[in-house]
Design a protein around this motif. Structure first.
Motif, PDB file in Angstrom:
ATOM      1  N   LEU A 194       0.810  -1.217   0.000  1.00  0.00           N
ATOM      2  CA  LEU A 194       0.000   0.000   0.000  1.00  0.00           C
ATOM      3  C   LEU A 194       0.848   1.274   0.000  1.00  0.00           C
ATOM      4  CD1 LEU A 194      -2.714  -1.320   2.425  1.00  0.00           C
ATOM      5  CD2 LEU A 194      -3.209  -0.372   0.148  1.00  0.00           C
ATOM      6  N   GLN A 195       2.111   1.159   0.379  1.00  0.00           N
ATOM      7  CA  GLN A 195       3.009   2.315   0.391  1.00  0.00           C
ATOM      8  C   GLN A 195       3.882   2.395  -0.864  1.00  0.00           C
ATOM      9  OE1 GLN A 195       4.789   3.184   4.413  1.00  0.00           O
ATOM     10  NE2 GLN A 195       3.904   1.166   4.840  1.00  0.00           N
ATOM     11  N   ASP A 196       3.779   1.413  -1.731  1.00  0.00           N
ATOM     12  CA  ASP A 196       4.592   1.343  -2.943  1.00  0.00           C
ATOM     13  C   ASP A 196       3.943   2.195  -4.032  1.00  0.00           C
ATOM     14  OD1 ASP A 196       5.874   0.645  -5.319  1.00  0.00           O
ATOM     15  OD2 ASP A 196       5.953  -1.484  -4.842  1.00  0.00           O
ATOM     16  N   GLY A 197       4.640   3.204  -4.499  1.00  0.00           N
ATOM     17  CA  GLY A 197       4.113   4.100  -5.511  1.00  0.00           C
ATOM     18  C   GLY A 197       3.893   3.458  -6.870  1.00  0.00           C
ATOM     19  N   LYS A 198       4.413   2.259  -7.078  1.00  0.00           N
ATOM     20  CA  LYS A 198       4.219   1.560  -8.348  1.00  0.00           C
ATOM     21  C   LYS A 198       2.935   0.737  -8.349  1.00  0.00           C
ATOM     22  CE  LYS A 198       9.174   1.153  -9.059  1.00  0.00           C
ATOM     23  NZ  LYS A 198      10.306   0.250  -9.016  1.00  0.00           N
ATOM     24  N   ARG A 199       2.271   0.686  -7.203  1.00  0.00           N
ATOM     25  CA  ARG A 199       1.033  -0.078  -7.067  1.00  0.00           C
ATOM     26  C   ARG A 199      -0.062   0.809  -6.515  1.00  0.00           C
ATOM     27  NH1 ARG A 199       5.082  -3.471  -5.200  1.00  0.00           N
ATOM     28  NH2 ARG A 199       5.371  -5.299  -6.506  1.00  0.00           N
ATOM     29  N   CYS A 200      -1.301   0.388  -6.742  1.00  0.00           N
ATOM     30  CA  CYS A 200      -2.436   1.103  -6.178  1.00  0.00           C
ATOM     31  C   CYS A 200      -3.524   0.085  -5.835  1.00  0.00           C
ATOM     32  CB  CYS A 200      -2.966   2.134  -7.186  1.00  0.00           C
ATOM     33  SG  CYS A 200      -4.261   3.191  -6.515  1.00  0.00           S
ATOM     34  N   TRP A 201      -4.124   0.269  -4.697  1.00  0.00           N
ATOM     35  CA  TRP A 201      -5.237  -0.554  -4.246  1.00  0.00           C
ATOM     36  C   TRP A 201      -6.482   0.318  -4.192  1.00  0.00           C
ATOM     37  CZ3 TRP A 201      -4.868  -5.729  -2.365  1.00  0.00           C
ATOM     38  CH2 TRP A 201      -3.566  -6.245  -2.307  1.00  0.00           C
ATOM     39  N   PHE A 202      -7.611  -0.259  -4.545  1.00  0.00           N
ATOM     40  CA  PHE A 202      -8.890   0.438  -4.492  1.00  0.00           C
ATOM     41  C   PHE A 202      -9.841  -0.357  -3.608  1.00  0.00           C
ATOM     42  CE2 PHE A 202      -6.970   1.497  -8.540  1.00  0.00           C
ATOM     43  CZ  PHE A 202      -7.194   2.860  -8.667  1.00  0.00           C
ATOM     44  N   ILE A 203     -10.649   0.359  -2.840  1.00  0.00           N
ATOM     45  CA  ILE A 203     -11.680  -0.253  -2.004  1.00  0.00           C
ATOM     46  C   ILE A 203     -13.033   0.122  -2.607  1.00  0.00           C
ATOM     47  CG2 ILE A 203     -12.757  -0.325   0.293  1.00  0.00           C
ATOM     48  CD1 ILE A 203      -9.968  -1.319   0.561  1.00  0.00           C
ATOM     49  N   ALA A 204     -13.915  -0.865  -2.746  1.00  0.00           N
ATOM     50  CA  ALA A 204     -15.275  -0.639  -3.239  1.00  0.00           C
ATOM     51  C   ALA A 204     -16.232  -0.791  -2.062  1.00  0.00           C
ATOM     52  CB  ALA A 204     -15.607  -1.646  -4.338  1.00  0.00           C
ATOM     53  N   ARG A 205     -17.170   0.160  -1.940  1.00  0.00           N
ATOM     54  CA  ARG A 205     -18.130   0.165  -0.834  1.00  0.00           C
ATOM     55  C   ARG A 205     -19.550   0.359  -1.361  1.00  0.00           C
ATOM     56  NH1 ARG A 205     -15.597   1.398   4.151  1.00  0.00           N
ATOM     57  NH2 ARG A 205     -17.602   2.028   4.936  1.00  0.00           N
ATOM     58  N   ASP A 206     -20.537  -0.244  -0.670  1.00  0.00           N
ATOM     59  CA  ASP A 206     -21.956  -0.052  -1.026  1.00  0.00           C
ATOM     60  C   ASP A 206     -22.870  -0.348   0.153  1.00  0.00           C
ATOM     61  OD1 ASP A 206     -24.345   0.384  -2.327  1.00  0.00           O
ATOM     62  OD2 ASP A 206     -24.348  -1.560  -3.315  1.00  0.00           O
ATOM     63  N   PRO A 207     -23.018   0.417   1.168  1.00  0.00           N
ATOM     64  CA  PRO A 207     -22.099   1.447   1.640  1.00  0.00           C
ATOM     65  C   PRO A 207     -20.939   0.856   2.433  1.00  0.00           C
ATOM     66  CG  PRO A 207     -24.010   1.415   3.071  1.00  0.00           C
ATOM     67  CD  PRO A 207     -24.254   0.394   1.967  1.00  0.00           C
ATOM     68  N   SER A 208     -21.057  -0.408   2.864  1.00  0.00           N
ATOM     69  CA  SER A 208     -19.933  -1.057   3.562  1.00  0.00           C
ATOM     70  C   SER A 208     -19.006  -1.682   2.517  1.00  0.00           C
ATOM     71  CB  SER A 208     -20.461  -2.112   4.533  1.00  0.00           C
ATOM     72  OG  SER A 208     -21.191  -3.088   3.835  1.00  0.00           O
ATOM     73  N   PRO A 209     -17.794  -2.045   2.910  1.00  0.00           N
ATOM     74  CA  PRO A 209     -16.859  -2.630   1.943  1.00  0.00           C
ATOM     75  C   PRO A 209     -17.407  -3.907   1.310  1.00  0.00           C
ATOM     76  CG  PRO A 209     -15.700  -1.985   3.941  1.00  0.00           C
ATOM     77  CD  PRO A 209     -17.176  -1.858   4.227  1.00  0.00           C
ATOM     78  N   VAL A 210     -17.304  -3.981  -0.023  1.00  0.00           N
ATOM     79  CA  VAL A 210     -17.784  -5.149  -0.765  1.00  0.00           C
ATOM     80  C   VAL A 210     -16.676  -5.812  -1.586  1.00  0.00           C
ATOM     81  CG1 VAL A 210     -20.179  -4.364  -0.876  1.00  0.00           C
ATOM     82  CG2 VAL A 210     -18.588  -3.747  -2.719  1.00  0.00           C
ATOM     83  N   GLY A 211     -15.561  -5.108  -1.808  1.00  0.00           N
ATOM     84  CA  GLY A 211     -14.492  -5.685  -2.607  1.00  0.00           C
ATOM     85  C   GLY A 211     -13.318  -4.741  -2.749  1.00  0.00           C
ATOM     86  N   PHE A 212     -12.350  -5.182  -3.536  1.00  0.00           N
ATOM     87  CA  PHE A 212     -11.124  -4.398  -3.719  1.00  0.00           C
ATOM     88  C   PHE A 212     -10.447  -4.797  -5.020  1.00  0.00           C
ATOM     89  CE2 PHE A 212      -9.917  -8.252  -1.593  1.00  0.00           C
ATOM     90  CZ  PHE A 212      -8.713  -8.613  -2.170  1.00  0.00           C
ATOM     91  N   ALA A 213      -9.507  -3.965  -5.421  1.00  0.00           N
ATOM     92  CA  ALA A 213      -8.678  -4.250  -6.592  1.00  0.00           C
ATOM     93  C   ALA A 213      -7.260  -3.791  -6.299  1.00  0.00           C
ATOM     94  CB  ALA A 213      -9.218  -3.531  -7.823  1.00  0.00           C
ATOM     95  N   LYS A 214      -6.318  -4.432  -6.983  1.00  0.00           N
ATOM     96  CA  LYS A 214      -4.906  -4.064  -6.888  1.00  0.00           C
ATOM     97  C   LYS A 214      -4.356  -3.971  -8.300  1.00  0.00           C
ATOM     98  CE  LYS A 214      -0.376  -5.852  -5.583  1.00  0.00           C
ATOM     99  NZ  LYS A 214       0.341  -7.053  -5.137  1.00  0.00           N
ATOM    100  N   VAL A 215      -3.634  -2.883  -8.592  1.00  0.00           N
ATOM    101  CA  VAL A 215      -2.992  -2.720  -9.889  1.00  0.00           C
ATOM    102  C   VAL A 215      -1.526  -2.343  -9.698  1.00  0.00           C
ATOM    103  CG1 VAL A 215      -5.142  -1.985 -11.015  1.00  0.00           C
ATOM    104  CG2 VAL A 215      -3.569  -0.253 -10.130  1.00  0.00           C
ATOM    105  N   SER A 216      -0.739  -2.602 -10.737  1.00  0.00           N
ATOM    106  CA  SER A 216       0.633  -2.098 -10.833  1.00  0.00           C
ATOM    107  C   SER A 216       0.700  -1.262 -12.097  1.00  0.00           C
ATOM    108  CB  SER A 216       1.648  -3.241 -10.923  1.00  0.00           C
ATOM    109  OG  SER A 216       1.748  -3.909  -9.702  1.00  0.00           O
ATOM    110  N   TRP A 217       1.313  -0.097 -11.971  1.00  0.00           N
ATOM    111  CA  TRP A 217       1.421   0.813 -13.106  1.00  0.00           C
ATOM    112  C   TRP A 217       2.604   0.457 -13.983  1.00  0.00           C
ATOM    113  CZ3 TRP A 217      -3.085   2.743 -12.706  1.00  0.00           C
ATOM    114  CH2 TRP A 217      -3.599   3.220 -11.500  1.00  0.00           C
ATOM    115  N   HIS A 218       2.434   0.637 -15.262  1.00  0.00           N
ATOM    116  CA  HIS A 218       3.487   0.548 -16.271  1.00  0.00           C
ATOM    117  C   HIS A 218       4.313  -0.738 -16.156  1.00  0.00           C
ATOM    118  CE1 HIS A 218       5.049   2.740 -19.614  1.00  0.00           C
ATOM    119  NE2 HIS A 218       6.274   2.442 -19.263  1.00  0.00           N
ATOM    120  N   ARG A 219       3.623  -1.856 -16.294  1.00  0.00           N
ATOM    121  CA  ARG A 219       4.252  -3.179 -16.232  1.00  0.00           C
ATOM    122  C   ARG A 219       4.182  -3.841 -17.597  1.00  0.00           C
ATOM    123  NH1 ARG A 219       4.288  -6.382 -11.252  1.00  0.00           N
ATOM    124  NH2 ARG A 219       5.090  -7.829 -12.758  1.00  0.00           N
ATOM    125  N   ALA A 220       5.262  -4.486 -17.987  1.00  0.00           N
ATOM    126  CA  ALA A 220       5.296  -5.223 -19.252  1.00  0.00           C
ATOM    127  C   ALA A 220       4.745  -6.626 -19.042  1.00  0.00           C
ATOM    128  CB  ALA A 220       6.718  -5.296 -19.787  1.00  0.00           C
TER     129      ALA A 220
END
Length: 169
Positions: free
Chosen positions: A54-80
């Motif tokens: 979560l502290q790595d600038g090359k990655r990003c996590w997203f939290i989805a809520r409706d209205p409580s948490p229902v899921g999440f995603a994780k991505v890495s930027w600019h990866r081959a």
């Protein structure tokens, strides 16, 4: 209504809990050895590991809520994808809690990830999906992803085929 936000290091315990619950619900049946499954979950969803990610600038996590948490995603930027490309945002995880799939949340979250990736100058979004997950294949193909190649995920007791899918942004 689904709301999305970028996760922070304070969300590590929440992601750990959601990750284990969603993974066990959707994928536990694919593992031959419970000890390997438990090792995998410890590696992927240990709170210190998540805090670091979560502290790595090359990655990003997203939290989805409706209205409580229902899921999440994780991505890495600019990866081959491999030495021959393409280069883009890699979607590592797009997981929802039991009972929260099939509600349109995945498409909403994926659309937002694609929007953010494009705003960062990315030209492709790619991911790996298990061969044994036909629902995910249908979902991603419906959203414009195409098959690039296959690779293997191995544990000491089994091998699983992963399909690499890609969508141009």
């Amino acid at each position: 209504m689904l709301t999305l936000r970028k996760a922070s290091v304070d969300d590590a315990a929440l992601i750990s809990e959601m990750g284990c619950a969603s993974y066990m619900h959707h994928f536990a049946h694919l593992w031959r050895e419970q000890s390997e499954l438990q090792d995998f979950l410890r590696q992927e969803y240990a709170v210190p590991t998540l805090q670091q990610s979560l502290q790595d600038g090359k990655r990003c996590w997203f939290i989805a809520r409706d209205p409580s948490p229902v899921g999440f995603a994780k991505v890495s930027w600019h990866r081959a994808v491999d030495d021959h490309g393409p280069v883009g945002t890699q979607l590592h995880k797009l997981y929802f809690l039991p009972g929260k799939t099939g509600l349109g949340y995945g498409e909403t979250l994926l659309t937002e990830i694609a929007r953010v990736a494009k705003s960062r100058g990315e030209t492709a979004l790619w991911l790996e999906v298990l061969d044994a997950n036909p629902n995910a294949h249908r979902f991603y193909r419906r959203l414009g992803f195409t098959h690039l190649k296959e690779t293997l995920f191995s544990t000491p007791s089994q091998k699983s085929t992963l399909h690499i899918l890609c969508k141009l942004l």
